[in-house]
Enzyme design. Structure first.
Site, mmCIF file in Angstrom:
data_model
loop_
_atom_site.group_PDB
_atom_site.id
_atom_site.type_symbol
_atom_site.label_atom_id
_atom_site.label_comp_id
_atom_site.label_asym_id
_atom_site.label_seq_id
_atom_site.Cartn_x
_atom_site.Cartn_y
_atom_site.Cartn_z
ATOM 1 N N GLY A 35 -10.768 47.320 -13.791
ATOM 2 C CA GLY A 35 -12.137 47.536 -13.272
ATOM 3 C C GLY A 35 -12.188 48.742 -12.347
ATOM 4 N N LEU B 195 -13.385 51.692 -12.442
ATOM 5 C CA LEU B 195 -14.505 52.634 -12.334
ATOM 6 C C LEU B 195 -15.693 52.022 -11.593
ATOM 7 C CD1 LEU B 195 -14.278 54.207 -15.914
ATOM 8 C CD2 LEU B 195 -13.327 55.063 -13.759
ATOM 9 N N GLN C 3 -17.385 49.989 -7.922
ATOM 10 C CA GLN C 3 -17.637 50.434 -6.538
ATOM 11 C C GLN C 3 -16.333 50.564 -5.747
ATOM 12 O OE1 GLN C 3 -19.862 47.755 -3.998
ATOM 13 N NE2 GLN C 3 -20.294 49.355 -2.495
ATOM 14 N N ARG D 59 -14.653 54.521 -20.929
ATOM 15 C CA ARG D 59 -14.371 55.718 -20.136
ATOM 16 C C ARG D 59 -15.603 56.190 -19.377
ATOM 17 N NH1 ARG D 59 -9.432 57.966 -21.685
ATOM 18 N NH2 ARG D 59 -9.913 59.921 -20.653
ATOM 19 N N ASP E 208 -9.796 45.979 -21.536
ATOM 20 C CA ASP E 208 -10.811 44.941 -21.375
ATOM 21 C C ASP E 208 -10.050 43.688 -20.953
ATOM 22 O OD1 ASP E 208 -12.509 42.753 -21.753
ATOM 23 O OD2 ASP E 208 -13.640 43.774 -23.330
ATOM 24 N N TYR F 135 -20.782 32.747 -9.632
ATOM 25 C CA TYR F 135 -19.851 33.723 -9.042
ATOM 26 C C TYR F 135 -18.969 33.032 -7.999
ATOM 27 C CZ TYR F 135 -18.590 38.014 -6.377
ATOM 28 O OH TYR F 135 -17.944 39.040 -5.721
ATOM 29 N N LYS G 167 -14.965 32.345 -7.816
ATOM 30 C CA LYS G 167 -14.129 32.859 -6.718
ATOM 31 C C LYS G 167 -13.247 31.744 -6.133
ATOM 32 C CE LYS G 167 -15.037 37.194 -6.862
ATOM 33 N NZ LYS G 167 -13.998 38.097 -7.389
HETATM 34 P P1 NAD Z 1 -18.097 46.582 -9.706
HETATM 35 O O1 NAD Z 1 -19.067 45.782 -10.493
HETATM 36 O O2 NAD Z 1 -18.594 47.802 -9.027
HETATM 37 O O3 NAD Z 1 -16.848 46.991 -10.615
HETATM 38 C C1 NAD Z 1 -16.262 46.114 -11.505
HETATM 39 C C2 NAD Z 1 -15.872 46.895 -12.725
HETATM 40 O O4 NAD Z 1 -15.335 45.990 -13.693
HETATM 41 C C3 NAD Z 1 -17.048 47.621 -13.394
HETATM 42 O O5 NAD Z 1 -16.769 48.998 -13.496
HETATM 43 C C4 NAD Z 1 -17.149 46.969 -14.778
HETATM 44 O O6 NAD Z 1 -17.479 47.895 -15.787
HETATM 45 C C5 NAD Z 1 -15.730 46.455 -14.952
HETATM 46 N N1 NAD Z 1 -15.650 45.365 -15.931
HETATM 47 C C6 NAD Z 1 -16.565 44.406 -16.213
HETATM 48 N N2 NAD Z 1 -16.128 43.632 -17.223
HETATM 49 C C7 NAD Z 1 -14.905 44.101 -17.572
HETATM 50 C C8 NAD Z 1 -13.966 43.712 -18.544
HETATM 51 N N3 NAD Z 1 -14.192 42.699 -19.379
HETATM 52 N N4 NAD Z 1 -12.800 44.412 -18.606
HETATM 53 C C9 NAD Z 1 -12.570 45.440 -17.782
HETATM 54 N N5 NAD Z 1 -13.432 45.881 -16.859
HETATM 55 C C10 NAD Z 1 -14.606 45.198 -16.747
HETATM 56 O O7 NAD Z 1 -17.397 45.602 -8.667
HETATM 57 P P2 NAD Z 1 -16.638 45.960 -7.310
HETATM 58 O O8 NAD Z 1 -17.668 45.946 -6.238
HETATM 59 O O9 NAD Z 1 -15.780 47.141 -7.481
HETATM 60 O O10 NAD Z 1 -15.792 44.617 -7.150
HETATM 61 C C11 NAD Z 1 -14.433 44.508 -7.469
HETATM 62 C C12 NAD Z 1 -13.947 43.126 -7.048
HETATM 63 O O11 NAD Z 1 -14.221 42.927 -5.658
HETATM 64 C C13 NAD Z 1 -14.646 41.971 -7.781
HETATM 65 O O12 NAD Z 1 -13.732 40.914 -7.956
HETATM 66 C C14 NAD Z 1 -15.717 41.529 -6.789
HETATM 67 O O13 NAD Z 1 -16.070 40.186 -6.974
HETATM 68 C C15 NAD Z 1 -14.984 41.740 -5.490
HETATM 69 N N6 NAD Z 1 -15.903 41.854 -4.353
HETATM 70 C C16 NAD Z 1 -16.736 42.940 -4.243
HETATM 71 C C17 NAD Z 1 -17.617 43.012 -3.163
HETATM 72 C C18 NAD Z 1 -18.561 44.173 -2.985
HETATM 73 O O14 NAD Z 1 -19.425 44.125 -2.098
HETATM 74 N N7 NAD Z 1 -18.427 45.243 -3.784
HETATM 75 C C19 NAD Z 1 -17.631 41.988 -2.214
HETATM 76 C C20 NAD Z 1 -16.804 40.883 -2.388
HETATM 77 C C21 NAD Z 1 -15.919 40.846 -3.447
HETATM 78 N N1 SER Z 2 -21.157 42.035 -2.562
HETATM 79 C C1 SER Z 2 -20.841 40.923 -3.389
HETATM 80 C C2 SER Z 2 -22.068 40.388 -4.035
HETATM 81 O O1 SER Z 2 -23.117 40.506 -3.434
HETATM 82 C C3 SER Z 2 -20.188 39.845 -2.561
HETATM 83 O O2 SER Z 2 -19.182 39.270 -3.270
HETATM 84 O O3 SER Z 2 -21.980 39.840 -5.109
#
Ligand code: NAD
Ligand code: SER
Length: 317
Positions: A8, A10, A12, A37, A53, A142, A146
């Protein structure tokens, strides 16, 4: 960590984490991966990149073997708001994806970092200074994924000796990549709109406090925890971490100090509001501080100064 696979990559977090890890561990030692990509060209071009994937276990095995990976940073997931729209997709990606990653880690003796979230708590959890160990009965798909993920990582550590580690991230605020379908996304979009249109309509109600963190602290947490002495880790797979807690009106007031003409109104999204209401107001992160030295650098004031400066540059304003 010597040879790292990021799933994952690419999204945030991944868009910034890969670049930080490449700076520390070397460009060729950090393999970025995603299901396509589409996304940040720097991540794809500055080191190895693989299509993985995570719902296809074979693709994870091939990437790990090809690059002799010893650590997997597993970021591929569906976030809270998208999850309520597509619960079946969420379960497949978040649960089967994690299961395949853990199986590959067991067979290939890899360490694993997986983020949990404030979403692992629910309406019956104590809301203020939410303890490290407390009631976890989330009412979102979600959140259910988790909590299940935290437990599965504990199980793989205890049963098979896999070196699993993780944190419960709060809402993450950053300027490099947009957030991917979460409930806390408003706290990123507000900065873009404050600079672009000087007006923002908030989809979360005034007074709704949630934990938040600026991305540089979130990235430091990964490196610090993965490099921590395992003997000191009692809560391996889901350390509460936080940097600040605020409601929409507080972030608005902070931005307005820099952009006096900025205005905000509200149009509450009932699904996101219900999710936000089920999450803690503020986490107790003392276990992370004690066990591996967690100590965030940014608060709301310093984050706002940096976000506005970096976004002005990014948006050519
Ligand atoms: P995001 O949605 O920005 O990035 C996740 C990436 O996973 C995306 O680029 C998506 O294309 C990719 N993806 C989706 N399905 C896929 C698959 N089947 N195979 C491969 N890639 C796939 O999420 P993020 O914010 O970067 O979060 C990353 C992790 O951190 C997650 O587990 C999320 O739950 C956790 N998290 C994020 C936040 C936040 O505020 N950003 C907060 C708490 C926890
Ligand atoms: N920032 C994330 C969301 O709102 C927290 O896991 O889903």
């Amino acid at each position: 960590m010597k040879k790292i696979l990021v799933t994952g990559a690419l999204g945030q977090i991944g868009s910034e984490l890969v670049m930080k890890l490449r700076n520390i561990y070397g460009d060729n030692n950090v393999v970025a991966s995603s299901r396509s990509r589409e996304g940040n060209a720097d991540v794809i071009e500055s080191g190895p990149f693989e299509i993985v994937d995570v719902t296809d276990g074979k693709q994870i095995v091939e990437a790990v073997r090809k690059h002799n990976v010893d650590s997997i940073i597993h970021l591929a997931a569906i976030l809270s708001a998208t999850g309520e729209e597509k619960p079946h997709l969420l379960w497949n990606v978040n649960m089967n994806g994690l299961y395949y990653v853990l199986e590959v880690a067991r067979e290939s003796k890899c360490a694993v970092f997986t983020p949990s979230s404030i979403a692992a708590f629910g309406p019956s959890t104590p809301k203020n200074k939410t303890p490290q160990d407390t009631i976890q009965r989330p009412n979102t798909i979600y959140g259910v994924s988790k909590v299940s993920g935290e437990l599965l990582c504990d199980y793989y550590h205890e049963k098979f000796g896999v070196d699993t580690r993780g944190v419960r991230y709060p809402g993450l605020i950053s300027y490099a990549a947009l957030p991917g379908g979460g409930t806390t996304d408003y706290a990123v979009h507000i900065y873009y709109e404050a600079l672009r249109s000087k007006k923002f309509t908030c989809n979360i109600k005034e007074g709704t406090k949630m934990d938040m963190m600026y991305m540089p602290d979130a990235l430091d947490a990964v490196v610090q925890l993965m490099e921590a002495n395992p003997d000191n880790l009692r809560h391996r797979n889901a350390f509460n971490i936080t940097a600040m807690s605020f409601g929409p009106e507080e972030i608005y007031r902070e931005i307005k100090k820099h952009i006096p003409e900025f205005e905000m109104d509200y149009k509450v999204d009932p699904i996101k509001q219900k999710i936000a209401d089920s999450w803690p107001d503020s986490l107790d992160d003392s276990a992370a501080r004690e066990e591996w030295g967690w100590n965030p650098k940014y608060d709301l004031t310093s984050m706002t100064i940096d976000m506005l400066e970096k976004l002005r540059r990014k948006l050519n304003l």
